[in-house]
Design an enzyme around this catalytic site. Structure first.
Site, short mmCIF file in Angstrom:
data_model
loop_
_atom_site.label_atom_id
_atom_site.label_comp_id
_atom_site.label_asym_id
_atom_site.label_seq_id
_atom_site.Cartn_x
_atom_site.Cartn_y
_atom_site.Cartn_z
N GLY A 217 0.78 -1.22 -0.05
CA GLY A 217 -0.05 -0.04 -0.01
C GLY A 217 0.83 1.37 -0.07
N SER A 218 0.62 2.30 0.68
CA SER A 218 1.07 3.68 0.75
C SER A 218 2.57 3.48 1.43
CB SER A 218 0.07 4.64 1.32
OG SER A 218 -1.14 4.70 0.50
#
Length: 486
Positions: A217-218
């Site tokens: 993810g981020s």
């Protein structure tokens, strides 16, 4: 007569050759197969005839061999069971070895080349055979804090010293009790192993370094930002269109921010604000603009795709070498086919924390002989230098902003009086599956003592309502505090 004697001599010679050949084949070429044959009980008895060395944490055994009254003489025991299972692994009769028990087997069993003279000395003096002890780099306070912080969640935590690479904590949950695997009753061991293997929660997986890897993810935006800054074409103030949506190249699909809004209020946004708020749109655009080749090269410098032993084998994290522009854009926000271990994301933060120099992670502090002399000792080793010190300094300040800014996405990692650098990540696993929640960071930002990476699977039990800021970042905070409060 001479002709007959010659024939008999040749026959006897050939018989000797055949005998020597068959003996050599059995003793040399088939030795490993014979030793591994489950019917060969002598090999099993011999392997337990030696008092196996202890695995130590801060001088206290977390694995040790205890004498028994049966044919195996010693039985492995794990006094703190599930707390260190992800690290120690197990040593068993019929199901092999895992973890440190496997990777340091020759030292623990006393068969390593460095222990040859000690082995000879013990034979000459009549002392019973004994393996060396292995002292780990783990900190028991930090290990316990990580275990407590994860609680009943499904996930993992890795904490390490960025300046040396020493791993201070490695926890994977749900865990298991390795004592279930040490019985000298083969049927019992196999039954316990099958039960653990059949458990859908996969307690035998060490989610910190192996298992089914998760999209980061981020948290992967740190790698993208590093590549951008290293290129010399971007700064924290570089701007991107702020429309609230980015259409993937060659596709009708649109990437949006998780809150379905814009990245700030103006017509443009910046790289700094994109990282602070964890905006998807500028990072997807940035990844597509930079291209897959540059991103792959940067990820590889951080350790993606590389074999690593700590000394336990680590499953390599994944960033595809080739993919189209649309998937490259998705990779820029840690989705598509990007996969990572918590150790890998800790390594990304560690390089940033250590002025761009990534130290090789290590679980073993030293190997100690039965007479308490040191056989070998850990020495810090540079793994790579993925970014410059200038880029590391810039990224550090950007990560501090993620934690400290009013609109920062990791506010729950804030520690009073301490500058914390961090990054959250909430990874999708399909349209309806629970999210994977991440946090990675370090502190104090000005002189980092600890780096941490946290992954929580299954949405922390909240499906798609679980957030990295609400679940993963507070876990990271507790682990960091456990180090700083000592």
């Amino acid at each position: 007569m001479n002709k007959q004697l010659k024939r008999v001599s040749i026959l006897i010679f050939l018989m000797f050759v055949a005998l020597m050949t068959s003996t050599s084949i059995i003793q040399v070429f088939q030795a490993d197969n014979l030793a591994a044959d489950p019917r060969n009980k002598r090999t099993l008895y011999d392997s337990f005839d030696v008092e196996r060395g202890a695995i130590l944490v801060n001088g206290v055994p977390v694995a040790q061999s205890m004498p028994t009254g049966d044919n195996y003489k010693f039985q492995r025991e794990y006094p703190q069971g599930d707390l260190y299972a992800a690290v120690t692994g197990y040593y068993t009769i019929d199901q092999g070895t895992t973890g440190i028990e496997s990777s340091m087997n020759s030292e623990l069993s006393g068969t390593s080349s460095s222990q040859f003279l000690d082995k000879i000395n013990r034979i000459v003096t009549g002392q019973p055979p004994q393996g060396a002890s292995v002292e780990l780099t783990l900190d028991p306070v930090v290990q316990q804090a990580a275990r407590d912080a994860l609680g009943t969640l499904q996930g993992a935590v890795v904490a390490m010293r960025p300046k040396t690479g020493e791993i201070l904590a490695m926890v994977s949950t749900p865990t298991y009790d390795p004592n279930l695997m040490t019985s000298h009753d083969s049927a019992e061991v196999i039954a316990n192993y099958k039960a653990l293997l059949a458990d859908p929660a996969k307690p035998l997986d060490n989610r910190a370094i192996t298992g089914s890897l998760n999209p980061p993810g981020s948290t992967f935006k740190l790698v993208v930002a590093a590549a951008a800054l290293e290129s010399g074409n971007y700064t924290p103030e570089s701007t991107f269109a702020n429309t609230g949506g980015y259409q993937l190249p060659g596709s009708s699909s649109v990437v949006r921010n998780s809150w379905r809004g814009t990245c700030g209020s103006g017509p443009t946004t910046t790289l700094l604000l994109g990282l602070t708020m964890s905006c998807n749109t500028p990072f997807a655009e940035l990844a597509a603009t930079m291209g897959n080749t540059d991103l792959h090269a940067q990820a590889e410098k951080f350790g993606f795709g590389q074999d690593l032993g700590i000394p336990t084998k680590v499953t390599p994290s994944i960033f595809p070498r080739t993919q189209d522009s649309a998937r490259t854009a998705l990779s820029g926000i840690g989705q598509a086919d990007v996969r990572a271990t918590p150790l890998q994301m800790a390594m990304v933060s560690a390089a940033i924390a250590n002025d761009g120099k990534l130290m090789k992670p290590q679980l073993v502090q030293r190997v100690v002989a039965p007479n308490l002399s040191t056989i070998s000792e850990f020495e810090p080793e540079v793994f790579s230098e993925p970014i410059s010190s200038a880029t590391a300094e810039t990224l550090t300040e950007m990560m501090v902003n993620v934690v400290s800014a009013p609109n920062g996405s990791a506010r729950t990692a804030t520690i009073d009086g301490v500058r914390v650098a961090g990054k959250t990540g909430t990874a999708e696993n399909g349209t309806v599956a629970p999210y994977t929640l991440w946090f990675t960071g370090f502190a104090p930002a000005d002189d980092p003592e600890v780096v941490v990476a946290v992954v929580v699977e299954d949405g922390g039990g909240l499906g798609q309502n679980g957030t990295s800021e609400g679940i993963a970042a507070p876990i990271g905070k507790k682990v960091i505090e456990a180090v700083l409060n000592q």
